[in-house]
Motif scaffolding. Structure first.
Motif, PDB file in Angstrom:
ATOM      1  N   ASP A 168       2.412   3.274   3.261  1.00 50.32           N
ATOM      2  CA  ASP A 168       1.285   3.702   2.722  1.00 50.32           C
ATOM      3  C   ASP A 168       2.511   5.310   2.561  1.00 50.32           C
ATOM      4  O   ASP A 168       1.851   6.682   2.862  1.00 50.32           O
ATOM      5  N   GLU A 189      -7.806   3.029  -2.298  1.00 48.27           N
ATOM      6  CA  GLU A 189      -8.292   2.253  -1.057  1.00 48.27           C
ATOM      7  C   GLU A 189      -9.940   2.713  -0.489  1.00 48.27           C
ATOM      8  O   GLU A 189     -10.155   4.180  -1.349  1.00 48.27           O
ATOM      9  N   HIS A 200       1.537   5.329  -1.823  1.00 47.37           N
ATOM     10  CA  HIS A 200       0.508   6.153  -3.027  1.00 47.37           C
ATOM     11  C   HIS A 200       1.631   6.435  -4.073  1.00 47.37           C
ATOM     12  O   HIS A 200       1.669   7.940  -4.012  1.00 47.37           O
ATOM     13  N   HIS A 207      -6.388  -2.190   5.965  1.00 43.38           N
ATOM     14  CA  HIS A 207      -4.525  -1.504   5.933  1.00 43.38           C
ATOM     15  C   HIS A 207      -4.523  -0.287   6.955  1.00 43.38           C
ATOM     16  O   HIS A 207      -5.000  -0.186   7.699  1.00 43.38           O
ATOM     17  N   HIS A 244       1.210  -1.159   0.409  1.00 42.64           N
ATOM     18  CA  HIS A 244      -0.330   0.276   0.250  1.00 42.64           C
ATOM     19  C   HIS A 244       0.748   1.768  -0.037  1.00 42.64           C
ATOM     20  O   HIS A 244       1.254   2.062   1.327  1.00 42.64           O
TER      21      HIS A 244
HETATM   22 ZN   LIG Z   1      -3.161   5.162   1.631  1.00 43.03          ZN
END
Ligand SMILES: [Zn+2]
Length: 251
Positions: free
Chosen positions: A197, A88, A7, A147, A5
């Motif tokens: 993350d 997400e 971005h 997550h 996970h």
């Molecule tokens: Zn995230």
């Protein structure tokens, strides 16, 4: 090692970020959309980088009065060979949140859950103080990634019973995360995932600085210590688990 996970679309220097991750042994990255522009940008990245897979979702804060049209737009993207998940998405309840705000979030989350049902893709779920409402919305037997898990032991067991995977990020390394490390120690090995993350939530000793996918190794090291096993064992089992949940990832 897989960062389950991140971005990537939010990084300024994407080529360097990916190159550094690869040098650190990261073989695949699941990059999560948080809006239409972010999804498009991430899908474009898959053309250049074979290690990127995409989760298609709009986050939890969008207030839309025409969710059906939004859902149709998202649905069209799901046939893309590198779309591996829906998310997400989820619910985020800060202290003092109003019922109106909760209802907007619930409607948006339900829209994502329907997409996952229709497409048979797993969900990438964000939860802050919302375990009960999330449990009520997600139907039984829907595969999901919890997550950046920060819940209790009981919540973790509930997620595992539902067939979900428990995904840990940098918070696991924070000094105050004593309870979370205890919870992590009890997660069955076949349900563990690791993530960053990034660019958020850097692990210790980089807390407060921008995070990047190569730091997934620090999370893996923390898990190895908690589970009293080797880094290579954590790498092997989390890689297998990620591929099992996100079945579109090719070897
Ligand atoms: Zn995230």
């Amino acid at each position: 090692m897989i960062d389950a996970h991140c971005h990537l679309d939010e990084f300024e220097n994407i080529p360097e970020t990916i190159a550094t991750a690869k040098q650190s042994g990261v073989t695949h990255l699941i990059s999560c959309g948080t809006g239409m522009t972010s999804i498009q940008k991430t899908l474009e990245l898959t053309e250049k980088y074979p290690e990127i897979y995409v989760a298609v979702g709009l986050g939890y804060s969008l207030r839309s009065r025409n969710l059906l049209a939004t859902q149709k737009k998202l649905f069209k993207l799901l046939n893309h060979p590198r779309v591996a998940a829906i998310g997400e998405c989820g619910l985020d309840y800060p202290l003092g949140i109003t019922e109106t705000d909760k209802n907007f979030q619930k409607d948006l989350f339900k829209m994502h859950v329907e997409l996952a049902e229709k497409s048979n893709l797993p969900l990438v779920i964000h939860s802050r103080n919302a375990h009960e409402d999330i449990s009520n919305i997600v139907k039984p037997n829907m595969p999901a990634q919890a997550h950046c898990f920060v819940g209790t032991l009981g919540q973790m067991h509930d997620c595992v019973t539902r067939g979900w995977y428990i995904s840990f990020g940098g918070i696991l390394t924070f000094k105050k995360s004593v309870d979370l490390r205890e919870v992590a120690g009890s997660v069955p090995n076949d349900r563990l995932l690791i993530e960053t993350d990034s660019p958020y939530l850097s692990p210790e000793p980089f807390r407060g600085q921008p995070n990047n996918p190569s730091n997934v190794r620090i999370v893996a090291e923390a898990l190895a210590e908690i589970k009293q096993t080797s880094l290579s064992e954590i790498d092997a089992l989390t890689t297998a688990n990620t591929k099992s949940l996100f079945s579109k990832i090719s070897i």
